[in-house]
Design a protein around this motif. Structure first.
Motif, PDB file in Angstrom:
ATOM      1  N   ASP A 267      42.438 -18.503 -56.475  1.00 49.49           N
ATOM      2  CA  ASP A 267      41.873 -18.495 -55.049  1.00 49.49           C
ATOM      3  C   ASP A 267      42.221 -17.321 -54.257  1.00 49.49           C
ATOM      4  O   ASP A 267      43.198 -16.519 -54.967  1.00 49.49           O
ATOM      5  N   ALA A 268      41.825 -17.348 -53.020  1.00 53.51           N
ATOM      6  CA  ALA A 268      42.325 -16.350 -52.074  1.00 53.51           C
ATOM      7  C   ALA A 268      43.598 -15.957 -52.026  1.00 53.51           C
ATOM      8  O   ALA A 268      44.174 -15.049 -51.459  1.00 53.51           O
ATOM      9  N   PHE A 269      44.403 -17.197 -52.194  1.00 53.39           N
ATOM     10  CA  PHE A 269      45.705 -16.959 -51.875  1.00 53.39           C
ATOM     11  C   PHE A 269      46.577 -16.769 -53.233  1.00 53.39           C
ATOM     12  O   PHE A 269      48.009 -16.824 -53.417  1.00 53.39           O
ATOM     13  N   HIS A 271      46.550 -18.590 -56.094  1.00 51.97           N
ATOM     14  CA  HIS A 271      46.825 -19.758 -56.495  1.00 51.97           C
ATOM     15  C   HIS A 271      45.818 -20.091 -57.764  1.00 51.97           C
ATOM     16  O   HIS A 271      44.816 -19.847 -57.465  1.00 51.97           O
ATOM     17  N   GLN A 273      43.534 -22.165 -59.398  1.00 51.76           N
ATOM     18  CA  GLN A 273      42.368 -22.796 -58.606  1.00 51.76           C
ATOM     19  C   GLN A 273      41.837 -23.921 -59.376  1.00 51.76           C
ATOM     20  O   GLN A 273      41.527 -23.789 -60.785  1.00 51.76           O
ATOM     21  N   TRP A 295      25.766 -21.764 -62.022  1.00 57.43           N
ATOM     22  CA  TRP A 295      26.536 -22.815 -62.282  1.00 57.43           C
ATOM     23  C   TRP A 295      26.321 -23.969 -61.198  1.00 57.43           C
ATOM     24  O   TRP A 295      26.182 -23.421 -60.067  1.00 57.43           O
TER      25      TRP A 295
ATOM     26  N   GLY B 276      30.278 -18.682 -54.715  1.00 54.81           N
ATOM     27  CA  GLY B 276      31.087 -19.978 -54.377  1.00 54.81           C
ATOM     28  C   GLY B 276      32.121 -19.741 -53.079  1.00 54.81           C
ATOM     29  O   GLY B 276      33.140 -19.421 -53.153  1.00 54.81           O
ATOM     30  N   PRO B 279      34.595 -23.080 -52.779  1.00 54.31           N
ATOM     31  CA  PRO B 279      36.256 -23.067 -53.112  1.00 54.31           C
ATOM     32  C   PRO B 279      36.934 -22.261 -52.307  1.00 54.31           C
ATOM     33  O   PRO B 279      38.227 -22.421 -52.239  1.00 54.31           O
ATOM     34  N   VAL B 280      36.164 -21.066 -51.758  1.00 49.44           N
ATOM     35  CA  VAL B 280      37.249 -20.377 -50.952  1.00 49.44           C
ATOM     36  C   VAL B 280      37.691 -21.039 -49.543  1.00 49.44           C
ATOM     37  O   VAL B 280      38.887 -21.000 -49.259  1.00 49.44           O
ATOM     38  N   ALA B 283      40.185 -23.804 -50.373  1.00 53.46           N
ATOM     39  CA  ALA B 283      41.547 -23.015 -50.697  1.00 53.46           C
ATOM     40  C   ALA B 283      42.246 -22.947 -49.278  1.00 53.46           C
ATOM     41  O   ALA B 283      43.332 -23.091 -48.926  1.00 53.46           O
TER      42      ALA B 283
END
Lengths: 423, 423
Positions: A267-269, A271, A273, A295, B276, B279-280, B283
């Motif tokens: 993810d953006a950090f 981590h 996901q 998807w 997506g 999910p951002v 997070a």
């Protein structure tokens, strides 16, 4: 103290546990309507067993008959649910003593716990309290789980509706993909729930039959993800059919036992996901095959879609609630009403009691003969089992505003009699 | 050559373009049924304008009346669609010459192009061919887009159904989240379509009214994403309500103009991951507020969900198809049947012709007064506009197997008369 004049003295406590479903409130309706018919007052615990421990009880007798009937078509958990597992009596005796204290204070003689295998374990522990702690309580587990992984019962209330949602969604989205494949998306990936068992993914297979019908590949947690075989089948399908629909269980793992959903994305950090195997597969398809993809990940939408519930499922959800009351009032203890199938086609089923000890903490995976040899599809045996579970529609009342008329209960609290307690 | 004995000599060509919807086939049914009533034969182009260029035509007269009627409730594009924009006459004269050649070879006198603003541009270009290239063709654009971003028309067929799907899904998933929030998910994020205009996200607002009803926040592409304001409102909502539902348009951007969906996540190959935003945001919520989250991304499910179509939308989709045939046979050219609203409540609408030149390549964003001052919700004006579009249900026939009875046309090809051509 107790109103001995009534034939069925004492009260019945009902609680909802674990992830909720499109039809768990139909079970609540079955419980409350059956108990009302017998003159028994039903309390509901707010947020499952936690409500019992905290003495947060709801008096369902304050609700109208129409409101209770409307629970039959309202998704979510009307009294709140929880993820909370009771420890053993030895490990946390204080909680059990508190529970008995609450049950006694409100003259609760029957406890119905509506949930999955963890909840069956809680129900089993409570059913044994009578002997261990000298309070006469009858406890019945009531089945519920979209995962369809409870032992003994032929199927689980909640599963048939998510199965229907998934099959219909695959059918609809595939019509979309087929229309566009010439110049747009070639591979569509739908991620469904199922951390350990692939029942929901398997139900997607009901959308079509034959090699060219969607879904063209199903990925089950029961099989190790084989990247090469997956890519080869996607490629062959696109070349033959023009497009490809894939259904993936959230819980698929690679040969190292690692969840695919955790294997790739950050993810953006930075981590790892969680909860997204579909984008991982999509990236793989793009990288290795170059196909344009889309998807989808319906998440809670799939298990709350009461607007698309299966009639079989809604009927069974109601029936297990009704049977649970009958068992309790008949003096049964430590059992669960389970669904017994007597015929596939025409589909026939009945409700019977089963020992909670044979259900608690067990997990029913899909039988081997339900998966095709290549591991990417379902067999005729699986179809025979699954087909009846999505049959029939359970229409909803809609308002003039175009939205379903879901009921919101008053949920009036029972007056507290005890000091507060933190579980 | 032409059957001059018939009052309406020549054939009508119908084609579907761009992303398909739950009701684009209802428009096809409107076209074919109206033309049949006038004794005009309808050909359909396979995969939109590409089928016309490739001379891949389908003879819809080979389909039964029942099959055409069933298009009214079948999602996807029955004849295939495409993403393909014709260049200008100057830039690609060969394509236009080929088009005229195909139209002439099959005596096609009317062309109906069913799509969004790009398709309206294609329709406009074809409508001008009569003068430019000496072939008498009447061209009518027929509106379709889930994005609801066409100019002039009050709304776009396809939008009402995705709006209803979104509002119902928010309502259902929020009942689920509310049940579980005490011990589980506190923030639920639903990502919806809308790259440039937030119409679909706005429709989610119909799920509830008032500060405590879901969705608690809507993120629109019309507003720059303000991380601090977003997090503050999520936190305040969780503290007040106990949980929070967020609806996010896929197209939201940060202050640098960057799509949030591209700002953070990397796929397994280290590529920036597209499509997506949910999910951002999830997070971000986890990192900054520590709340447990779930997110959903229904993708194609939202625009193909014919099982949950709006009756208003399905009726309008049929009506624009029927009107397009009437306009064409009356000799109109370069117009589109648009929806004109005469009253919000009770909702009243009619179909009128509008100039394609006023529609092609324009994009209608949401008016400023449809968004609340904080940019996270919809106003009463937006509700007045949106509410009628999701009203009414458009029930489906289901089979004994529990699946909708969607029709699959035979799609019998018209015999080719010309050499092949690669667009």
């Amino acid at each position: 103290m107790k109103p001995q004049s009534r034939p069925s003295a004492g009260r019945l406590l009902y609680a909802q546990s674990g992830g909720v479903t499109a039809v768990i409130n139909a079970t609540a309706a079955g419980v409350i309507e059956a108990a009302r018919a017998k003159g028994v007052k039903v309390y509901a615990a707010r947020n499952g067993i936690l409500g019992a421990l905290r003495e947060e009880l709801i008096d369902t007798s304050k609700e109208t008959a129409a409101a209770i009937a409307a629970l039959r078509h309202t998704p979510g958990g009307a009294f709140g649910s929880c993820r909370y597992k009771l420890k053993s009596l030895e490990a946390n005796r204080a909680e059990y003593e508190r529970l008995i204290e609450v049950l006694r204070a409100h003259d609760i003689r029957w406890f119905l716990y509506n949930g999955g295998n963890d909840s069956a374990d809680t129900a089993l522990k409570i059913s044994q309290l009578g002997k261990a702690m000298g309070y006469d309580i009858r406890c019945i587990g009531v089945p519920k789980t979209v995962d369809n992984d409870l032992a003994v019962t032929d199927c689980c209330p909640g599963f048939g509706s998510v199965a229907k949602y998934t099959a219909v969604s695959v059918l609809e989205a595939s019509l979309d993909v087929a229309s566009m494949a010439d110049t747009s998306t070639k591979v569509f990936i739908l991620e469904v729930m199922g951390r350990h068992a692939g029942w929901i993914a398997a139900a997607a297979g009901l959308a079509g039959e034959g090699a060219d019908a969607p879904p063209h590949l199903i990925l089950f947690p029961e099989r190790v993800f084989d990247e090469a075989a997956f890519l080869a089948k996607v490629k062959a399908t696109v070349e033959r059919v023009g497009w490809c629909t894939v259904v993936a269980s959230e819980g698929i793992r690679n040969a190292e036992g690692q969840f695919l959903a955790e294997a790739g994305t950050r993810d953006a950090f930075g981590h790892s996901q969680l909860g997204g195997v579909a984008p991982v597969l999509a990236a793989l398809v793009k990288e290795k095959l170059g196909y344009k993809y889309h998807w989808a990940l319906p998440d809670y939408l799939q298990r709350s879609a009461r607007h698309l519930a299966s009639k079989t499922d809604a009927d069974q959800a109601y029936a297990v609630g009704k049977a649970a009351v009958e068992y309790a009032l008949a003096g049964k203890n430590a059992v669960m009403p389970v669904i017994v199938r007597s015929s596939d086609a025409p589909y026939r089923w009945k409700i019977e009691p089963a020992e909670l000890s044979k259900i608690a903490n067990r997990e029913k995976k899909m039988p081997n003969n339900f998966l095709t040899r290549d591991g990417f599809g379902i067999t005729a045996a699986a179809r025979r089992y699954l087909a009846p579970l999505i049959q029939g529609e359970a229409p909803l009342p809609y308002g003039k505003d175009g939205l379903p008329k879901y009921v919101r209960l008053k949920n009036i609290a029972v007056e507290r009699k005890l000091p507060s307690f933190k579980p």
